[in-house]
Scaffold this motif. Structure first.
Motif, PDB file in Angstrom:
ATOM      1  N   GLU A 187      88.026  24.135  84.975  1.00  0.00           N
ATOM      2  CA  GLU A 187      87.293  24.191  86.341  1.00  0.00           C
ATOM      3  C   GLU A 187      85.911  24.562  86.017  1.00  0.00           C
ATOM      4  N   TRP A 188      85.664  25.658  85.218  1.00  0.00           N
ATOM      5  CA  TRP A 188      84.390  26.258  85.110  1.00  0.00           C
ATOM      6  C   TRP A 188      83.312  25.314  84.329  1.00  0.00           C
ATOM      7  N   GLN A 189      83.939  24.623  83.400  1.00  0.00           N
ATOM      8  CA  GLN A 189      83.081  23.677  82.521  1.00  0.00           C
ATOM      9  C   GLN A 189      82.743  22.433  83.547  1.00  0.00           C
ATOM     10  N   LYS A 190      83.346  22.056  84.396  1.00  0.00           N
ATOM     11  CA  LYS A 190      83.273  20.842  85.281  1.00  0.00           C
ATOM     12  C   LYS A 190      82.109  21.014  86.341  1.00  0.00           C
ATOM     13  N   GLU A 191      82.156  22.271  86.585  1.00  0.00           N
ATOM     14  CA  GLU A 191      81.049  22.791  87.638  1.00  0.00           C
ATOM     15  C   GLU A 191      79.754  23.438  86.843  1.00  0.00           C
ATOM     16  N   ASN A 192      79.757  23.463  85.334  1.00  0.00           N
ATOM     17  CA  ASN A 192      78.488  24.044  84.754  1.00  0.00           C
ATOM     18  C   ASN A 192      78.411  23.276  83.412  1.00  0.00           C
ATOM     19  N   VAL A 193      78.184  21.944  83.653  1.00  0.00           N
ATOM     20  CA  VAL A 193      78.181  20.939  82.366  1.00  0.00           C
ATOM     21  C   VAL A 193      76.786  21.187  82.138  1.00  0.00           C
ATOM     22  N   ASP A 194      76.473  21.542  80.561  1.00  0.00           N
ATOM     23  CA  ASP A 194      75.395  21.638  79.993  1.00  0.00           C
ATOM     24  C   ASP A 194      75.261  21.139  78.599  1.00  0.00           C
ATOM     25  N   PRO A 195      74.891  19.862  78.604  1.00  0.00           N
ATOM     26  CA  PRO A 195      74.813  19.088  77.366  1.00  0.00           C
ATOM     27  C   PRO A 195      73.898  19.835  76.306  1.00  0.00           C
ATOM     28  N   ASP A 196      73.156  20.513  76.804  1.00  0.00           N
ATOM     29  CA  ASP A 196      72.412  21.210  75.519  1.00  0.00           C
ATOM     30  C   ASP A 196      72.962  22.357  74.969  1.00  0.00           C
ATOM     31  N   ASN A 197      73.789  23.045  75.627  1.00  0.00           N
ATOM     32  CA  ASN A 197      74.699  24.199  74.982  1.00  0.00           C
ATOM     33  C   ASN A 197      75.811  23.828  73.991  1.00  0.00           C
TER      34      ASN A 197
END
Length: 461
Positions: A124-134
């Protein structure tokens, strides 16, 4: 005639000195050999069960050799440094037998950026906070073994996870090195407290060899980053405090053990049955304060509810390396035609609670050694009736058992390696023959410890 006798005495002394030097050299050789074995064992994937079992057995045999070669008087400093050498042999490698450390670092990373690790599942968290650069965070997410579950690790664990995340600086190995360092320091604490308690209980100090040189302990705590070593540290600190009459400290340390892992809650009835603890207000105050500090974070948001959801899911869905539970499950299949895990886990939990309360009431320990012996029995009841028994679960009970004449957990510290056979194939698959070997030997230990009157094995004090 007198000169002849003197010559014989001189020869006997010289021969005795030679034998002593040979034994000393052999002990050093065993330590070096064990270091080499553990060095390679730490790099063996858990899928390679044959090689894992061979190396583990050799290391266990080395530990037994060190114990039987040792005299009753052993060097504190040499023993400490020898055990540290074995731990440093596995210190440098990524955990190969467990990927739980990825979740540790994930939870720690959320705390680092000011997020609540209990509020959402990683998915759930990753879906809302996708950051390809991290790259670091994405790497952790991709390697999680439970992305759809809320965190099941108590807040006191999370503090250590946060330390690992702070040190990571974008590299996973920095994170697990810090976690490993914390656990290594806790192991040194366990060594000091075990040594102290063995002396206080008038037990041979060389019994510490069974823990300090044990390959299961070294691999599961230092190698695979499991926190049962910290649980044991707090339990031993609690025992030491009671032994010294510092009951306020004792309650606090016991509360911290519960804060690290919930399992020590099962020991509360036995602790309460000790009269001097039960009647000490300061002990209760420190216990309650330690629990409040340890679990306070769960009062934020929906943390407590989500934490309990994961616990219930864990208790009602997973099964691994069980004993009595598996036997009852087969009966359930035969009677009902399906897996009765939901009913069995509830029934076995009630049975566990009933037995714990019964033995705590029945034994009513009046001394600290009696209470420790009861703790060991309670742990045994709990683990025998559990549907999930990972090898590292036995470590707190094993450490405590060294302060008693019980040897079941020492035997189990070897037979637990059979559980890793389940990872030999792509899908986790347990073979009954290995479970039979493991628990037949454990059962033998139980019979000797609790049903054969006044019987002690050679390695008991």
């Amino acid at each position: 005639m007198e000169a002849e006798r003197e010559g014989i005495r001189t020869l006997e002394k010289g021969f005795g000195a030679l034998i002593s030097r040979i034994k000393t050299a052999f002990k050093y050789a065993l330590i070096l050999a064990m270091s080499g074995i553990l060095f390679f064992l730490a790099q063996v994937p858990r899928e390679e069960f044959g090689l894992t079992f061979l190396l583990f057995s050799l290391a266990f045999a080395g530990m037994m050799g060190l114990f039987f070669l040792a005299t009753e008087k052993i060097s504190f400093r040499k023993t400490l440094f020898a055990g540290l050498l074995l731990r440093f042999a596995v210190f440098w490698f990524v955990p190969n037998w467990s990927d739980d450390f990825v979740r540790f670092l994930w939870d720690g990373e959320l705390l680092k950026i000011g997020q609540n690790p209990y509020a959402q599942t990683p998915q759930e968290w990753q879906k809302e906070n996708v950051d390809p650069d991290n790259v670091y965070r994405n790497l952790l997410f991709e390697n999680l073994n439970s992305p759809d579950y809320y965190s099941v690790y108590p807040p006191l664990n999370q503090v250590i996870f946060w330390l690992g995340a702070q040190a990571s600086m974008g590299f996973v190995w920095n994170g697990y090195y810090v976690l490993r360092l914390v656990l290594l320091l806790s192991e040194i604490g366990v060594f000091f407290l075990l040594w102290k308690l063995l002396m206080a209980f008038q037990l041979p100090p060389k019994r510490i060899f069974w823990y300090w040189f044990n390959p299961l302990v070294i691999m599961e705590i230092t190698g695979n980053l499991h926190f049962e070593g910290l649980v044991l540290l707090f339990l031993l600190a609690s025992i030491c405090a009671i032994q010294k009459g510092k009951l306020g400290l004792s309650g606090g340390f016991w509360g911290l053990a519960v804060g690290m892992k919930l399992v020590p809650l099962i020991l509360l009835p036995a602790l309460v049955s000790l009269k001097k603890f039960r009647q000490n207000k300061l002990a209760w105050l420190s216990l309650i304060l330690a629990l409040a500090v340890s679990f306070g974070m769960l009062l934020l948001d929906n943390s407590w509810d989500n934490f309990l959801k994961s616990l219930r899911l864990y208790q009602g869905k997973f099964e691994f390396n069980a004993s009595i539970y598996y036997l009852l499950r087969e009966i359930g299949f035969w009677v009902e035609g399906y897996n009765t895990i939901a009913l069995l886990t509830k029934g076995l939990s009630l049975l566990t609670l009933g037995l714990i309360l019964f033995f705590s009431w029945k034994r009513k320990p009046s001394t600290v050694p009696e209470m420790v012996d009861l703790w060991v029995l309670i742990y045994l009841i709990y683990l025998i009736l559990q549907p999930v028994v990972h090898p590292w679960y036995i470590i707190p009970a094993f450490g405590l058992s060294l302060l008693t004449a019980r040897n079941t957990f020492l035997i189990w510290s070897f037979t637990a390696i059979f559980s890793y056979q389940a990872y030999s194939s792509k899908e986790v698959m347990e073979r009954p023959v290995f479970l039979l070997i493991e628990y037949s030997l454990v059962l033998g230990g139980i019979v000797l410890d609790y049903f054969v009157a006044k019987r002690k094995l050679n390695f008991a004090p």
